[in-house]
Scaffold this active site. Structure first.
Site, PDB file in Angstrom:
ATOM      1  N   LEU A 261      -6.566  69.840  72.531  1.00  8.66           N
ATOM      2  CA  LEU A 261      -7.702  68.934  72.486  1.00  8.66           C
ATOM      3  C   LEU A 261      -8.395  69.146  71.148  1.00  8.66           C
ATOM      4  O   LEU A 261      -8.430  70.259  70.631  1.00  8.66           O
ATOM      5  CB  LEU A 261      -8.694  69.218  73.626  1.00  8.66           C
ATOM      6  CG  LEU A 261      -8.235  68.975  75.064  1.00  8.66           C
ATOM      7  CD1 LEU A 261      -9.338  69.402  76.033  1.00  8.66           C
ATOM      8  CD2 LEU A 261      -7.870  67.523  75.286  1.00  8.66           C
ATOM      9  N   ASP A 262      -8.961  68.081  70.572  1.00 10.98           N
ATOM     10  CA  ASP A 262      -9.737  68.242  69.351  1.00 10.98           C
ATOM     11  C   ASP A 262     -10.804  69.301  69.559  1.00 10.98           C
ATOM     12  O   ASP A 262     -11.328  69.469  70.666  1.00 10.98           O
ATOM     13  CB  ASP A 262     -10.433  66.926  68.987  1.00 10.98           C
ATOM     14  CG  ASP A 262      -9.467  65.864  68.501  1.00 10.98           C
ATOM     15  OD1 ASP A 262      -8.317  66.208  68.214  1.00 10.98           O
ATOM     16  OD2 ASP A 262      -9.879  64.696  68.425  1.00 10.98           O
ATOM     17  N   MET A 263     -11.150  69.979  68.491  1.00 19.32           N
ATOM     18  CA  MET A 263     -12.199  70.996  68.569  1.00 19.32           C
ATOM     19  C   MET A 263     -13.493  70.427  69.155  1.00 19.32           C
ATOM     20  O   MET A 263     -14.185  71.089  69.926  1.00 19.32           O
ATOM     21  CB  MET A 263     -12.463  71.556  67.177  1.00 19.32           C
ATOM     22  CG  MET A 263     -13.493  72.672  67.132  1.00 19.32           C
ATOM     23  SD  MET A 263     -13.648  73.336  65.454  1.00 19.32           S
ATOM     24  CE  MET A 263     -14.818  74.655  65.710  1.00 19.32           C
ATOM     25  N   ASP A 264     -13.828  69.186  68.808  1.00 17.52           N
ATOM     26  CA  ASP A 264     -15.081  68.590  69.252  1.00 17.52           C
ATOM     27  C   ASP A 264     -15.006  68.011  70.661  1.00 17.52           C
ATOM     28  O   ASP A 264     -16.037  67.637  71.226  1.00 17.52           O
ATOM     29  CB  ASP A 264     -15.497  67.474  68.281  1.00 17.52           C
ATOM     30  CG  ASP A 264     -15.781  68.005  66.886  1.00 17.52           C
ATOM     31  OD1 ASP A 264     -16.315  69.130  66.790  1.00 17.52           O
ATOM     32  OD2 ASP A 264     -15.481  67.308  65.912  1.00 17.52           O
ATOM     33  N   THR A 265     -13.812  67.900  71.224  1.00 18.11           N
ATOM     34  CA  THR A 265     -13.631  67.317  72.551  1.00 18.11           C
ATOM     35  C   THR A 265     -13.715  68.403  73.613  1.00 18.11           C
ATOM     36  O   THR A 265     -13.222  69.508  73.428  1.00 18.11           O
ATOM     37  CB  THR A 265     -12.258  66.617  72.642  1.00 18.11           C
ATOM     38  OG1 THR A 265     -12.167  65.640  71.605  1.00 18.11           O
ATOM     39  CG2 THR A 265     -12.081  65.934  73.989  1.00 18.11           C
TER      40      THR A 265
END
Length: 416
Positions: A261-265
């Site tokens: 998952l994206d770091m921000d997600t």
């Protein structure tokens, strides 16, 4: 209130003074036929709020590259080095273009300063990192603003870069009036050197993640399913901060990453407890047998939503090599990226709640499909990379994950 620290330009939320300066610049352009024509096809603009020697606030403006084939326009700072004024720079002694030689000469002609009072050239700044400057380095609005401030004896307080005019046809996500971070390829080494001596905001990627929200959703002898918080890497990476995998391994033993998952997600993520189980689940991802859903809250677009409530976005994606980790739409060289969407709610202010079911797993796929004018044309709220920084977290959540259990063979669904 004045900014306490200068803007970290590679991932930021614009200060209210910067937002106000941008609104005033847009109004001035729209009131000037000359400027409106110069920027109509689309241009990255920048504004910087500074303090003068007497403590007064001053705002300076810049544009990236050339505008209407001009390096200078009324009301904007000039270029760091005006290549248009030196015709012989582009012609060698025998009258032919020598690209590599001219590029070398050009980058040595870009003399810049930092807040310590030091001076260097673009060529040397990149050489110190073992790098060669990409074409166009030194022409971005951010570098022009910093250099202009230093030359005028001003102290930079806050800065922001935003897009004006039509969206680019190159596939980059750019929409009129939205703020975007400085590029990492051309501007990363250059701005980092030029900001030396300034007190700069913390890099958000270096912040310690919130581990209080980590929750184990399911665990057995083969897998561990957890709720990943926003701002935390899934697996060990380059930021130097602790990843979710490392955090979980302290109490749950060795884990193996199956997907990202994206770091921000935030949201549902699965880890395997052996390389065999990892291979099984990864193969399911590769064969597109895993079903995923995401929830997102999108900011308002420039026009009311009048399209259908359900649909599919199919826009091939490729890395923006001058601005990693950003991605862009690339119909010639991009990899297929397909996302089903369903609009759950549209609010009076134009913002929307949307559920996504990605059929492929490209980097930043949902974020680009939301923000691109070729997609939904509405970035996800809190997305500083693709045009919606607001000081909060990225409002994208991995809602559910369905896959075949590597031991039982039964399809399991896990949700936040």
């Amino acid at each position: 209130m004045l900014p306490l620290k200068f803007t970290y330009p590679f991932r930021y939320t614009p200060h209210p003074l910067v937002e106000d300066a941008a609104r005033r610049l847009i109004a001035d352009i729209q009131a000037s036929p000359e400027l409106a024509a110069a920027f109509a096809e689309g241009k990255m603009l920048g504004v910087m709020v500074c303090s003068g020697p007497d403590g007064s606030l001053q705002t300076i403006r810049a544009f990236s590259g050339l505008a209407a084939a001009r390096s200078s326009l009324p009301g904007f700072v000039g270029p760091i080095f005006d290549t248009l004024s030196i015709k012989e720079l582009w012609i060698s002694a025998d009258g032919t273009s020598t690209s590599a030689h001219l590029q070398d000469r050009l980058f040595r002609s870009y003399q810049v300063h930092n807040a310590k009072g030091e001076m260097s050239d673009v060529k040397r700044i990149f050489e110190q990192r073992g790098m060669v400057p990409p074409g166009g380095t030194g022409e971005c609005a951010g570098a022009k603003l910093l250099e202009a401030a230093y030359r005028r004896g001003l102290k930079p307080l806050a800065m922001g870069e935003f897009w004006y005019g039509a969206s680019p046809k190159s596939g980059e996500v750019r929409e009129h009036g939205r703020f975007y971070p400085s590029c990492t390829g051309k501007c990363g080494p250059l701005l980092s050197w030029m900001m030396q001596g300034l007190e700069v905001e913390e890099n958000p990627l270096q912040r310690k993640p919130d581990t209080e929200s980590i929750r184990i959703i399911y665990e057995d002898e083969a897998i561990l399913v957890a709720n990943k918080p926003s701002g935390m890497l899934c697996a060990p990476g380059l930021t130097g901060t602790e990843s979710l995998q490392e955090f979980l391994e302290k109490d749950h033993g060795k884990l193996f990453s199956c997907h990202r998952l994206d770091m921000d997600t935030s949201g549902v993520i699965v880890y395997a407890k052996s390389v065999e189980f990892q291979a099984d689940i990864q193969q399911q991802f590769e064969r597109r047998e895993v079903r995923k859903t995401y929830l997102a809250h999108l900011v308002a677009g420039s026009r009311p939503w009048r399209a259908k409530r359900k649909g599919t976005i199919a826009l091939p994606l490729a890395p923006d090599w001058d601005d990693r980790p950003r991605q862009k739409v690339d119909r010639e060289n991009g990899k297929p990226a397909i996302t089903d969407f369903e609009i759950l709610d549209i609010f009076p202010d134009g913002e929307m709640d949307v559920r996504f079911s990605p059929k492929t797993g490209r980097t930043h796929q949902i974020r680009v499909h939301c923000a691109s004018p070729l997609g939904l044309g509405r970035p996800i709220k809190g997305d500083a990379l693709y045009g919606a920084p607001d000081g909060g977290r990225l409002e994208l959540y991995a809602e559910s994950l369905s896959f075949r259990h590597p031991v039982t063979g039964k399809t399991e669904t896990f949700s936040i």
